[in-house]
Enzyme design. Structure first.
Site, PDB file in Angstrom:
ATOM      1  CG  ASP A 194      36.084  46.569  39.494  1.00  0.00           C
ATOM      2  OD1 ASP A 194      37.006  47.078  40.169  1.00  0.00           O
ATOM      3  OD2 ASP A 194      36.206  45.484  38.900  1.00  0.00           O
ATOM      4  CG  ASP A 228      43.524  45.821  38.083  1.00  0.00           C
ATOM      5  OD1 ASP A 228      44.104  45.954  36.999  1.00  0.00           O
ATOM      6  OD2 ASP A 228      44.100  45.512  39.142  1.00  0.00           O
ATOM      7  CG  ASP A 277      40.005  49.149  41.949  1.00  0.00           C
ATOM      8  OD1 ASP A 277      41.133  48.736  42.267  1.00  0.00           O
ATOM      9  OD2 ASP A 277      39.206  48.495  41.251  1.00  0.00           O
TER      10      ASP A 277
HETATM   11 MG   LIG Z   1      39.040  46.653  40.342  1.00  0.00          MG
END
Ligand SMILES: [Mg+2]
Length: 179
Positions: free
Chosen positions: A137, A8, A6
């Site tokens: 996350d 961000d 990922d």
């Molecule tokens: Mg993320």
């Protein structure tokens, strides 16, 4: 192994950038430091009346291009690739943000080069992407398919309440992934 990573708050410091802009624009309002952020979404972390102010920052042009890389992240994916793994950057662009997707491609080109831009998948639903692992996350990743990948957390304060998944940082990823 096919590894999906990922962007961000995994490869790029999105929460930190938000904190920085928030403090600058609203010095007299409360500010939650990125390293203590209790919820994944900024709007869940602040009083309801701040929602338009939060939205204004999230939707601002150029914000995604201005993100600083997470320490050790770009080096980690480069190392994974050099060890023979198939690595893809896998990110969901922010819905309604005019330039988010193009900024994300530009960001990858700037920090990693054109070859990695070709390895960048911008998809609203990550469950349709196949892979062995997804490093992300986000506390819950849902979509139309049953994911083929194992979701491994990139450790952030707002996902620590979930304890039944593996988690890593760019300091310990080799040990966690046993690579
Ligand atoms: Mg993320």
């Amino acid at each position: 192994m096919r590894i999906l990573v990922d962007m961000d708050d995994v490869l790029a410091e999105t929460c930190k950038k938000f904190e920085e802009i928030w403090k600058e624009k609203h010095p007299d309002l409360i500010c939650i430091p990125a390293e203590q952020q209790p919820f994944y979404y900024f709007t869940d972390c602040y009083p309801k009346e701040y929602a338009p102010l939060i939205e204004e920052i999230r939707m601002s042009k150029g914000i995604f291009l201005s993100l600083k890389p997470t320490e050790g992240g770009l080096e980690a994916i480069t190392e994974m690739k050099s060890k023979g793994h198939e690595v893809f950057i896998c990110s969901s662009p922010l819905t309604g943000h005019e330039t988010c997707a193009s900024e994300k491609y530009q960001w990858v080109r700037h920090y990693l080069g054109k070859e990695w831009e070709k390895k960048t998948l911008l998809v609203p639903d990550k469950t349709v992407v196949s892979g062995n692992i997804l490093i992300d996350d986000k506390p819950e990743i849902t979509g139309i398919a049953v994911p083929s990948w194992e979701h491994i957390f990139y450790d952030r304060p707002y996902n620590r309440h979930i304890t039944n998944k593996r988690r890593l940082t760019w300091d310990n990823w080799r040990e966690v992934l046993k690579l």
